[in-house]
Motif scaffolding. Structure first.
Motif, PDB file in Angstrom:
ATOM      1  N   GLU A 130       1.047  -0.912   0.102  1.00 46.59           N
ATOM      2  CA  GLU A 130      -0.115  -0.154   0.221  1.00 46.59           C
ATOM      3  C   GLU A 130       0.845   1.256  -0.158  1.00 46.59           C
ATOM      4  OE1 GLU A 130      -3.853   1.907   2.143  1.00 46.59           O
ATOM      5  OE2 GLU A 130      -3.361  -0.226   2.697  1.00 46.59           O
ATOM      6  N   GLN A 134       1.446   4.070  -3.012  1.00 42.53           N
ATOM      7  CA  GLN A 134       0.572   5.138  -2.931  1.00 42.53           C
ATOM      8  C   GLN A 134       1.909   6.163  -3.445  1.00 42.53           C
ATOM      9  OE1 GLN A 134      -2.068   6.441  -2.563  1.00 42.53           O
ATOM     10  NE2 GLN A 134      -2.072   8.523  -1.696  1.00 42.53           N
ATOM     11  N   SER A 137       2.031   6.622  -6.612  1.00 45.84           N
ATOM     12  CA  SER A 137       0.338   7.386  -7.750  1.00 45.84           C
ATOM     13  C   SER A 137       0.734   8.507  -7.474  1.00 45.84           C
ATOM     14  CB  SER A 137      -0.343   6.771  -6.609  1.00 45.84           C
ATOM     15  OG  SER A 137      -1.660   7.716  -6.937  1.00 45.84           O
ATOM     16  N   PHE A 163      -4.783   9.008  -5.197  1.00 44.99           N
ATOM     17  CA  PHE A 163      -5.551   8.039  -3.934  1.00 44.99           C
ATOM     18  C   PHE A 163      -5.534   8.992  -2.745  1.00 44.99           C
ATOM     19  CE2 PHE A 163      -5.116   5.511  -7.742  1.00 44.99           C
ATOM     20  CZ  PHE A 163      -5.869   5.021  -7.716  1.00 44.99           C
ATOM     21  N   GLY A 165      -5.081   9.338   0.847  1.00 40.52           N
ATOM     22  CA  GLY A 165      -3.257   8.361   2.113  1.00 40.52           C
ATOM     23  C   GLY A 165      -1.821   9.445   1.958  1.00 40.52           C
TER      24      GLY A 165
END
Length: 208
Positions: A130, A134, A137, A163, A165
């Motif tokens: 994750e 992130q 991204s 996204f 986060g």
């Protein structure tokens, strides 16, 4: 076994998805077209004769929507790492936006023209880690913003998928400082459980 069950559940959801069915009926390559169309209906980004750059374009549904909105006097430049079947009225470059030579080819195609709208639906190939996904991204979003710095006309617009986060708020602030107004959009065609959100900067303030 768990992955197989999950994959089957996703496929059933996808096949039965009203947006997927609508896309098939109306000739769009994916349900993502309706995310852009909803935002455009609200914010009037895509005007006849505009020059639009579509980053992360494959499979091409955004490019399809853009080409229809800007018309024959407009111009659409699309880019993606993946192959994309030709879209009428769209110039496509296949390559990795992270690579300097790919960016140089995009700039060569622009040939000094300033861009009215920059769209970025780019997302990294997900690793399942994750924090790493992130970070990648956010990096892609930052590169798209940097492209705006060099090629977006004053007063132009920037729509980018991000996204939520780590790094999201910092990126949001970076966009806010470069545009007259910043809006957050979550279109109906975006799945509720998805952490994706679209940031829309309007009224580009120009080169610093």
């Amino acid at each position: 076994m768990k992955r197989t069950r999950t994959s089957k559940a996703w496929m059933m959801e996808h096949v039965n998805d009203a947006w997927v069915q609508r896309a098939k009926a109306e000739g769009y390559r994916s349900r993502a077209a309706y995310k852009l169309l909803e935002i455009d209906e609200r914010d009037h980004l895509l005007k006849p004769a505009a020059l639009v750059v579509d980053l992360g374009a494959a499979p091409g549904s955004w490019s399809q929507a853009v080409a229809k909105r800007v018309g024959s006097k407009g111009r659409v430049l699309a880019l993606d790492l993946l192959e994309m079947e030709p879209v009428a009225g769209v110039e496509f470059i296949q390559g990795d936006f992270l690579e300097d030579e790919v960016l140089a080819e995009l700039e060569r195609r622009l040939d000094g023209a300033v861009v009215d709208v920059v769209l970025s639906d780019m997302a990294p190939n997900m690793s399942g880690i994750e924090l790493a996904d992130q970070a990648r991204s956010i990096h892609l979003a930052e590169l798209a913003l940097d492209f705006c710095e060099h090629h977006l006309k004053p007063g132009g617009a920037f729509l980018v998928k991000v996204f939520q986060g780590p790094g999201f708020m910092e990126f949001r602030q970076a966009v806010q400082t470069r545009f007259k107004a910043l809006h957050s959009r979550k279109p109906k065609a975006s799945r509720d459980r998805s952490p994706e959100v679209y940031l829309l900067g309007t009224g580009f303030l120009g080169v610093r």
